[in-house]
Scaffold this motif. Structure first.
Motif, PDB file in Angstrom:
ATOM      1  N   ALA A 118     -11.450 -62.086 -50.754  1.00  0.00           N
ATOM      2  CA  ALA A 118     -12.825 -61.770 -51.166  1.00  0.00           C
ATOM      3  C   ALA A 118     -13.858 -62.301 -50.178  1.00  0.00           C
ATOM      4  CB  ALA A 118     -13.078 -62.362 -52.554  1.00  0.00           C
ATOM      5  N   LYS A 119     -13.438 -62.839 -49.072  1.00  0.00           N
ATOM      6  CA  LYS A 119     -14.357 -63.522 -48.166  1.00  0.00           C
ATOM      7  C   LYS A 119     -15.499 -62.622 -47.709  1.00  0.00           C
ATOM      8  CE  LYS A 119     -14.415 -66.584 -44.160  1.00  0.00           C
ATOM      9  NZ  LYS A 119     -13.587 -67.310 -43.161  1.00  0.00           N
ATOM     10  N   ALA A 120     -15.205 -61.380 -47.414  1.00  0.00           N
ATOM     11  CA  ALA A 120     -16.234 -60.469 -46.908  1.00  0.00           C
ATOM     12  C   ALA A 120     -17.263 -60.107 -47.973  1.00  0.00           C
ATOM     13  CB  ALA A 120     -15.577 -59.208 -46.352  1.00  0.00           C
ATOM     14  N   ASP A 121     -16.915 -60.304 -49.229  1.00  0.00           N
ATOM     15  CA  ASP A 121     -17.795 -59.885 -50.320  1.00  0.00           C
ATOM     16  C   ASP A 121     -18.535 -61.042 -50.976  1.00  0.00           C
ATOM     17  OD1 ASP A 121     -16.940 -57.173 -50.076  1.00  0.00           O
ATOM     18  OD2 ASP A 121     -15.087 -57.711 -51.128  1.00  0.00           O
ATOM     19  N   VAL A 122     -18.395 -62.240 -50.432  1.00  0.00           N
ATOM     20  CA  VAL A 122     -19.034 -63.425 -50.998  1.00  0.00           C
ATOM     21  C   VAL A 122     -19.962 -64.026 -49.947  1.00  0.00           C
ATOM     22  CG1 VAL A 122     -18.631 -65.720 -51.977  1.00  0.00           C
ATOM     23  CG2 VAL A 122     -17.033 -63.859 -52.470  1.00  0.00           C
ATOM     24  N   PRO A 123     -21.182 -64.400 -50.316  1.00  0.00           N
ATOM     25  CA  PRO A 123     -22.067 -65.054 -49.341  1.00  0.00           C
ATOM     26  C   PRO A 123     -21.368 -66.231 -48.673  1.00  0.00           C
ATOM     27  CG  PRO A 123     -23.267 -64.556 -51.349  1.00  0.00           C
ATOM     28  CD  PRO A 123     -21.827 -64.241 -51.634  1.00  0.00           C
ATOM     29  N   ALA A 124     -21.532 -66.338 -47.370  1.00  0.00           N
ATOM     30  CA  ALA A 124     -20.782 -67.334 -46.597  1.00  0.00           C
ATOM     31  C   ALA A 124     -21.011 -68.744 -47.116  1.00  0.00           C
ATOM     32  CB  ALA A 124     -21.170 -67.239 -45.122  1.00  0.00           C
ATOM     33  N   GLY A 125     -22.238 -69.070 -47.475  1.00  0.00           N
ATOM     34  CA  GLY A 125     -22.520 -70.421 -47.960  1.00  0.00           C
ATOM     35  C   GLY A 125     -21.763 -70.740 -49.222  1.00  0.00           C
ATOM     36  N   SER A 126     -21.745 -69.795 -50.154  1.00  0.00           N
ATOM     37  CA  SER A 126     -21.029 -70.004 -51.412  1.00  0.00           C
ATOM     38  C   SER A 126     -19.534 -70.074 -51.187  1.00  0.00           C
ATOM     39  CB  SER A 126     -21.357 -68.880 -52.396  1.00  0.00           C
ATOM     40  OG  SER A 126     -22.719 -68.896 -52.742  1.00  0.00           O
ATOM     41  N   PHE A 127     -19.023 -69.178 -50.360  1.00  0.00           N
ATOM     42  CA  PHE A 127     -17.581 -69.156 -50.088  1.00  0.00           C
ATOM     43  C   PHE A 127     -17.133 -70.475 -49.469  1.00  0.00           C
ATOM     44  CE2 PHE A 127     -13.779 -68.385 -47.648  1.00  0.00           C
ATOM     45  CZ  PHE A 127     -13.039 -67.508 -48.436  1.00  0.00           C
ATOM     46  N   ASN A 128     -17.845 -70.925 -48.454  1.00  0.00           N
ATOM     47  CA  ASN A 128     -17.448 -72.154 -47.755  1.00  0.00           C
ATOM     48  C   ASN A 128     -17.545 -73.371 -48.667  1.00  0.00           C
ATOM     49  OD1 ASN A 128     -17.002 -70.629 -45.449  1.00  0.00           O
ATOM     50  ND2 ASN A 128     -19.044 -71.049 -44.599  1.00  0.00           N
ATOM     51  N   ARG A 129     -18.575 -73.389 -49.521  1.00  0.00           N
ATOM     52  CA  ARG A 129     -18.718 -74.512 -50.436  1.00  0.00           C
ATOM     53  C   ARG A 129     -17.564 -74.560 -51.425  1.00  0.00           C
ATOM     54  NH1 ARG A 129     -19.963 -74.512 -55.407  1.00  0.00           N
ATOM     55  NH2 ARG A 129     -20.986 -72.470 -55.372  1.00  0.00           N
ATOM     56  N   MET A 130     -17.225 -73.437 -52.044  1.00  0.00           N
ATOM     57  CA  MET A 130     -16.138 -73.414 -53.026  1.00  0.00           C
ATOM     58  C   MET A 130     -14.805 -73.752 -52.372  1.00  0.00           C
ATOM     59  SD  MET A 130     -17.180 -70.323 -55.650  1.00  0.00           S
ATOM     60  CE  MET A 130     -17.387 -69.054 -54.397  1.00  0.00           C
ATOM     61  N   GLU A 131     -14.595 -73.264 -51.175  1.00  0.00           N
ATOM     62  CA  GLU A 131     -13.366 -73.597 -50.446  1.00  0.00           C
ATOM     63  C   GLU A 131     -13.293 -75.098 -50.180  1.00  0.00           C
ATOM     64  OE1 GLU A 131     -11.073 -71.477 -46.796  1.00  0.00           O
ATOM     65  OE2 GLU A 131     -13.074 -72.246 -46.310  1.00  0.00           O
ATOM     66  N   ALA A 132     -14.415 -75.681 -49.760  1.00  0.00           N
ATOM     67  CA  ALA A 132     -14.439 -77.117 -49.478  1.00  0.00           C
ATOM     68  C   ALA A 132     -14.217 -77.931 -50.749  1.00  0.00           C
ATOM     69  CB  ALA A 132     -15.769 -77.492 -48.832  1.00  0.00           C
ATOM     70  N   GLU A 133     -14.811 -77.524 -51.864  1.00  0.00           N
ATOM     71  CA  GLU A 133     -14.601 -78.234 -53.121  1.00  0.00           C
ATOM     72  C   GLU A 133     -13.121 -78.219 -53.503  1.00  0.00           C
ATOM     73  OE1 GLU A 133     -17.186 -77.068 -56.335  1.00  0.00           O
ATOM     74  OE2 GLU A 133     -18.930 -76.959 -55.031  1.00  0.00           O
ATOM     75  N   ALA A 134     -12.463 -77.075 -53.365  1.00  0.00           N
ATOM     76  CA  ALA A 134     -11.044 -76.981 -53.704  1.00  0.00           C
ATOM     77  C   ALA A 134     -10.209 -77.907 -52.828  1.00  0.00           C
ATOM     78  CB  ALA A 134     -10.564 -75.543 -53.569  1.00  0.00           C
ATOM     79  N   ARG A 135     -10.575 -78.040 -51.569  1.00  0.00           N
ATOM     80  CA  ARG A 135      -9.823 -78.916 -50.668  1.00  0.00           C
ATOM     81  C   ARG A 135     -10.001 -80.387 -51.057  1.00  0.00           C
ATOM     82  NH1 ARG A 135     -10.937 -76.901 -44.579  1.00  0.00           N
ATOM     83  NH2 ARG A 135      -9.215 -78.358 -44.126  1.00  0.00           N
ATOM     84  N   VAL A 136     -11.203 -80.758 -51.486  1.00  0.00           N
ATOM     85  CA  VAL A 136     -11.413 -82.137 -51.938  1.00  0.00           C
ATOM     86  C   VAL A 136     -10.587 -82.409 -53.199  1.00  0.00           C
ATOM     87  CG1 VAL A 136     -13.102 -83.776 -52.862  1.00  0.00           C
ATOM     88  CG2 VAL A 136     -13.712 -82.310 -50.919  1.00  0.00           C
TER      89      VAL A 136
END
Length: 563
Positions: A118-136
């Protein structure tokens, strides 16, 4: 029979993601979806919410972290538990901790892979933030695994059904390196403030890095990570220590001190915690199943900033008086006025009557269940009750007080300990300690010891113990400090058996190690005190065993030494 009944934690995690699609469609917050489910920001966020829900590792609606002081030397549980040191590889607690960790990891792995579609369909800021939260959140689970079990399978992608039997334990060093990498990369993406309350932030990522490095005795790394939070996060301490542990006090989160917490929602009647209920007084209608020990009580200084054996103002016949105010808001002593389960009363274990505050403002003497109830603090504990998290201003049967997983005071104390251990002592170290002490109205660090590594080490260990009691740190601290073999074996010691003629101040200087770690020795006065079971210590207890059920299903999993 145990082998037949046991289902691997990795299988449970896998079933949770490849199972019934209808369930995922109807209740998307209960578990992350399979990778085909994640098609937009809403679905990614729903799956991320499920990872956050899995951070609540509990037993009987009680966060596991709160129990670990009873697995250490500061408290006891009503029933025999891990603290006794006699459990085996089939014990439910290590099995549950292992299962919870891998459930959280597998949910994170599933999201991190599945969200890429879904990366292309999600605003980059939101996508990167959610990805980073999952990694933490994934690193959070690995932190507990590596310091409770040592080596563990390092899994970074969703498992196929055939893969779970082939997992091997990765070395502890490899997992810690992975934790650091994940947290550094996530911190670079996240903001200092969370996107919303209950989510992780850059401060949490670096706070976890500092905690990990401290437990791994990488003191320079711990200090650097903690200092970054101190200098850049904008966080400060809540002016009132007691407000951290009541629901009304938590809501404004003064100073932003609460960095990460287990939240409970008013929208769901089943979203609640039994921590206050299970710790509360029998006189207030609670279940009093977990109790502080005398050792913790005797760690709290007198108001002159001295340990009680060195204080000029402490009177052992009046142990409640002239003490660090954190004692009152951590442990109930006989004579204290406390409020639990919406009942205000005078706590007492020496009389079958005590006073209760009535609705009209008057006090009335009534039957005191803490005196003779078979499961109360006198008959089942060692005379004390927890007030931390228990004096929350709500019905204990429906409590929604958050359990704090990380707060700013911990970061300050981590920074101070790390710098002291590295003997890199400067004004920033003293200031960090003094901030925590000032909130408790304790005197500042004496000028005479500001450059004395030994005396500061003694102080920071005591400060950390009293500030963070029943928050999930002591089990790890006594292993990092190398004192588990000293503090764990022997009887659990409690309060005086009589209300008058109390025992004298115990001896803290039996050995240099006792003195350094403020460990009281009660030789000569044990007969005057309540005592509980004798505990045992073996070197193997530095780590929990890999659950035998996991090894029955996956023989490739090695076991920790001597288990």
């Amino acid at each position: 029979m145990k082998k037949i009944k046991y289902i691997s934690a990795l299988v449970v995690a896998l079933i949770g993601f490849t199972g019934c699609q209808k369930f995922l469609d109807t209740d998307p917050l209960a578990a992350p979806a399979t990778t085909t489910f994640l098609k937009n920001e809403k679905e990614i966020n729903a799956s991320l919410t499920a990872i956050y829900k899995s951070v609540n590792w509990d037993f009987g609606l009680v966060p596991y972290q709160s129990a670990t002081d009873a697995w250490a030397d500061l408290a006891i549980l009503r029933a025999n538990d891990l603290g006794e040191g006699t459990f085996d590889t089939y014990n439910a607690h290590p099995a549950n901790l292992w299962k919870n960790a891998y459930l959280q990891i597998q949910r994170a792995n599933t999201l991190l892979v599945g969200m890429q579609a879904a990366k292309a369909d999600v605003p980059a800021g939101s996508f990167n933030r959610m990805e980073a939260e999952a990694r933490v959140l994934r690193a959070w689970a690995y932190h507990y695994l590596v310091f409770m079990f040592g080596d563990a399978p390092l899994i970074t992608k969703p498992l196929e059904l055939a893969e779970f039997k082939t997992q091997k334990r990765a070395p502890k060093a490899d997992i810690i390196a992975f934790i650091y990498k994940e947290l550094d990369e996530a911190a670079a993406v996240l903001s200092w403030a969370p996107a919303e309350r209950g989510r992780v932030s850059r401060a949490v990522a670096l706070g976890l890095k500092a905690r990990t490095a401290l437990n791994n005795k990488e003191y320079g790394l711990a200090a650097t990570a903690a200092k970054s939070v101190i200098d850049n996060s904008g966080l400060s301490l809540n002016p009132k220590f007691q407000d951290l542990f009541t629901r009304s006090g938590q809501k404004p989160n003064a100073g932003g001190e609460i960095m990460f917490e287990i939240l409970y929602t008013d929208a769901d009647v089943n979203s609640r915690t039994n921590l206050p209920l299970g710790n509360a007084s029998r006189a207030a209608g609670g279940q009093s199943g977990r109790f502080p020990a005398q050792r913790l009580v005797d760690m709290f200084e007198a108001t002159d900033g001295k340990r009680i054996d060195e204080s000029a103002v402490y009177n052992p016949q009046k142990p409640r008086e002239k003490r660090d105010l954190r004692l009152k808001y951590t442990v109930a002593l006989p004579g204290d006025t406390v409020s639990m389960n919406l009942v205000t009363f005078i706590y007492d274990i020496y009389s079958n009557k005590t006073k209760f505050l009535k609705a009209d403002g008057t006090w009335k003497e009534e039957t005191n269940a803490d005196f003779d109830n078979a499961f109360g603090p006198a008959k089942s504990g060692v005379g004390y009750l927890w007030t931390k998290y228990t004096m929350t201003d709500e019905n204990a049967f429906q409590s929604k007080v958050s359990f704090i997983l990380m707060r700013y005071a911990e970061v300050l104390l981590t920074y101070a300990e790390a710098k002291i251990e590295d003997n890199q002592i400067d004004n920033t170290v003293i200031n960090a300690i003094n901030l925590v002490r000032a909130r408790a109205k304790q005197p500042a660090v004496p000028t005479a010891i500001e450059n004395d590594q030994h005396e500061l080490r003694k102080l920071i260990r005591r400060e950390r113990t009293v500030e963070l009691a029943v928050e999930g740190f002591r089990w790890f601290d006594i292993r990092r400090w190398g004192i588990a073999d000293l503090v764990m074996p022997g009887q659990v010691i409690g309060i005086s058996k009589t209300a008058t003629g109390l025992p004298p101040v115990p001896n803290y200087k039996k050995t240099a190690v006792h003195d350094l770690n403020s460990i009281p020795d009660y030789t000569g006065q044990i007969s005057q005190r309540y005592v509980r079971e004798t505990r045992f210590w073996f070197p193997k207890l530095n780590l929990l065993p890999v659950p035998q059920g996991e090894r029955d299903i996956n023989p490739g999993l090695s076991q920790n030494p001597d288990w």
